[in-house]
Design a protein around this motif. Structure first.
Motif, PDB file in Angstrom:
ATOM      1  N   GLU A  14      16.247  22.234 -20.816  1.00  0.00           N
ATOM      2  CA  GLU A  14      16.213  22.197 -19.358  1.00  0.00           C
ATOM      3  C   GLU A  14      15.338  23.297 -18.755  1.00  0.00           C
ATOM      4  O   GLU A  14      14.627  23.081 -17.768  1.00  0.00           O
ATOM      5  N   GLU A  15      15.361  24.468 -19.375  1.00  0.00           N
ATOM      6  CA  GLU A  15      14.548  25.567 -18.851  1.00  0.00           C
ATOM      7  C   GLU A  15      13.064  25.229 -18.938  1.00  0.00           C
ATOM      8  O   GLU A  15      12.301  25.443 -17.992  1.00  0.00           O
ATOM      9  N   ASN A  16      12.660  24.682 -20.069  1.00  0.00           N
ATOM     10  CA  ASN A  16      11.268  24.233 -20.236  1.00  0.00           C
ATOM     11  C   ASN A  16      10.904  23.189 -19.202  1.00  0.00           C
ATOM     12  O   ASN A  16       9.783  23.165 -18.686  1.00  0.00           O
ATOM     13  N   ALA A  17      11.861  22.321 -18.936  1.00  0.00           N
ATOM     14  CA  ALA A  17      11.608  21.252 -17.965  1.00  0.00           C
ATOM     15  C   ALA A  17      11.289  21.842 -16.604  1.00  0.00           C
ATOM     16  O   ALA A  17      10.304  21.470 -15.958  1.00  0.00           O
ATOM     17  N   HIS A  18      12.100  22.830 -16.171  1.00  0.00           N
ATOM     18  CA  HIS A  18      11.868  23.433 -14.861  1.00  0.00           C
ATOM     19  C   HIS A  18      10.535  24.154 -14.794  1.00  0.00           C
ATOM     20  O   HIS A  18       9.801  24.050 -13.818  1.00  0.00           O
ATOM     21  N   HIS A  19      10.211  24.852 -15.867  1.00  0.00           N
ATOM     22  CA  HIS A  19       8.950  25.580 -15.917  1.00  0.00           C
ATOM     23  C   HIS A  19       7.775  24.599 -15.810  1.00  0.00           C
ATOM     24  O   HIS A  19       6.820  24.827 -15.056  1.00  0.00           O
ATOM     25  N   ALA A  20       7.875  23.514 -16.560  1.00  0.00           N
ATOM     26  CA  ALA A  20       6.789  22.522 -16.563  1.00  0.00           C
ATOM     27  C   ALA A  20       6.620  21.880 -15.182  1.00  0.00           C
ATOM     28  O   ALA A  20       5.502  21.691 -14.693  1.00  0.00           O
ATOM     29  N   ILE A  21       7.747  21.574 -14.553  1.00  0.00           N
ATOM     30  CA  ILE A  21       7.683  20.943 -13.223  1.00  0.00           C
ATOM     31  C   ILE A  21       7.036  21.900 -12.220  1.00  0.00           C
ATOM     32  O   ILE A  21       6.196  21.505 -11.405  1.00  0.00           O
ATOM     33  N   GLU A  22       7.385  23.191 -12.325  1.00  0.00           N
ATOM     34  CA  GLU A  22       6.774  24.182 -11.418  1.00  0.00           C
ATOM     35  C   GLU A  22       5.264  24.220 -11.612  1.00  0.00           C
ATOM     36  O   GLU A  22       4.502  24.292 -10.645  1.00  0.00           O
ATOM     37  N   GLN A  23       4.848  24.186 -12.879  1.00  0.00           N
ATOM     38  CA  GLN A  23       3.417  24.215 -13.181  1.00  0.00           C
ATOM     39  C   GLN A  23       2.708  22.990 -12.579  1.00  0.00           C
ATOM     40  O   GLN A  23       1.642  23.105 -11.972  1.00  0.00           O
ATOM     41  N   ALA A  24       3.324  21.831 -12.731  1.00  0.00           N
ATOM     42  CA  ALA A  24       2.721  20.598 -12.205  1.00  0.00           C
ATOM     43  C   ALA A  24       2.575  20.684 -10.680  1.00  0.00           C
ATOM     44  O   ALA A  24       1.521  20.331 -10.122  1.00  0.00           O
TER      45      ALA A  24
END
Ligand code: AMP
Ligand code: MG
Length: 304
Positions: A14-24
């Motif tokens: 989940e943490e990776n998911a949030h980081h990736a979404i922020e980047q996008a």
């Protein structure tokens, strides 16, 4: 970009998911700050103010979109034209007053439209206008480009699957959410927002819809599509919805606008000539499909 963006990722952490979404989202915001025509501080606004006086050097991303835009103008024989700015601005101003612009004002704005007057220098990455008063509008292609770039980020961040949607321009890849075997998207009824008329299945592909239902203006009590036919300077209204399925979101975005102007006969001809591209048009409630569009459709609602 005057619309809503949505990012979905599939990944175990989940943490990776949030980081990736922020980047996008950071990528989408950055591209918006370059290409928005409403933001007076965008690079595009600078180009619009200065490119007649002197060549303006632009960011690689902007140059890439400009080069692609001219390609779509050639392909569509001018139906797609990012120099449409003066006409769009005219309709936008008049939209608030509810009164149609005078024939003279439309004729003056139309004079300023013409993709042949946009001069790009690939060695310097500069833009120049051959005519004074020209204005670029990337509203028909920048959202698709941003979808592609945001999705590239998610791919590089090793998400197992992802989908990016900016105002009806969407693309996905890889694993679908919640154990589904495929990504699915619903196509809205052009007249009733809450109804889905078609469900499409899509893996590693992009979809864009242009339609007069998303953004339209009431002028003299008549609805006008926000897409303008450059050769008549009038709004393109023959098709109530144009959906394009294509390998990239930029392609789908540009072509959905171009086909709206070209209408069904010439539009289908163009779509059928491009490999990997399909279309679903709606005209007066009737579906018109390109050769292999069927393979993407998994459900058609009963009242259609
Ligand atoms: P879309 O929603 O992708 O079909 O893009 C529509 C937007 O593109 C409009 O709001 C205008 O900003 C711009 N536009 C309108 N007509 C054209 C045209 N013929 N070619 C290129 N862009 C256009
Ligand atoms: Mg478009």
């Amino acid at each position: 970009m005057g619309t809503v963006a949505r990012v979905v990722v599939v990944t175990p952490d989940e943490e990776n998911a949030h980081h990736a979404i922020e980047q996008a989202f950071a990528t989408i915001k950055h591209l918006e700050s370059l290409m928005s025509d409403r933001d007076p501080n965008s690079q595009l606004s600078y180009v619009n103010q200065h490119a007649f006086a002197e060549p303006v050097r632009v960011d690689d991303a902007v140059f890439e979109v400009l080069i692609a835009s001219l390609e779509y103008s050639r392909l569509s024989e001018g139906a797609f034209d990012i120099t449409i700015g003066p006409l769009v601005q005219l309709w936008r101003t008049e939209q608030s007053s509810g009164i149609a612009p005078s024939a003279a004002a439309v004729a003056r704005a139309k004079e300023l439209v013409g993709w042949q007057n946009l001069i790009l220098d690939p060695s310097q990455k500069t833009v120049r206008f051959a005519q004074e008063g020209m204005k670029l509008d990337l509203g028909a292609i920048a959202k698709g480009y941003a979808v592609d770039k945001a999705l590239e980020d998610l791919w590089q961040l090793e998400m197992s699957g992802a989908m990016v949607d900016i105002g009806g321009n969407l693309r996905c890849y890889g694993k679908a959410p919640r154990g589904s075997r495929h990504w699915r998207i619903g196509l809205q009824d052009p007249r009733k927002d809450e109804n889905t008329v078609l469900t499409l299945t899509m893996d590693d592909v992009a979809v864009a819809t242009s339609g007069d239902y998303r953004r339209f203006a009431l002028v003299d009590g008549k609805s006008f599509s926000h897409i303008i036919n450059p050769s008549t300077a009038q709004s393109a209204q023959a098709l109530s919805s144009v959906t394009i399925i294509a390998p990239t979101a930029m392609q789908a975005d540009a072509l959905s606008t171009a086909i709206t102007v070209l209408e069904e006969q010439k539009g289908l001809q163009l779509v059928n000539a491009i490999k990997g591209v399909e279309s679903i048009l709606i005209k007066e409630g009737v579906f018109i499909m390109s050769k292999n569009a069927d393979k993407y459709i998994i459900r058609r609602s009963h009242n259609n």
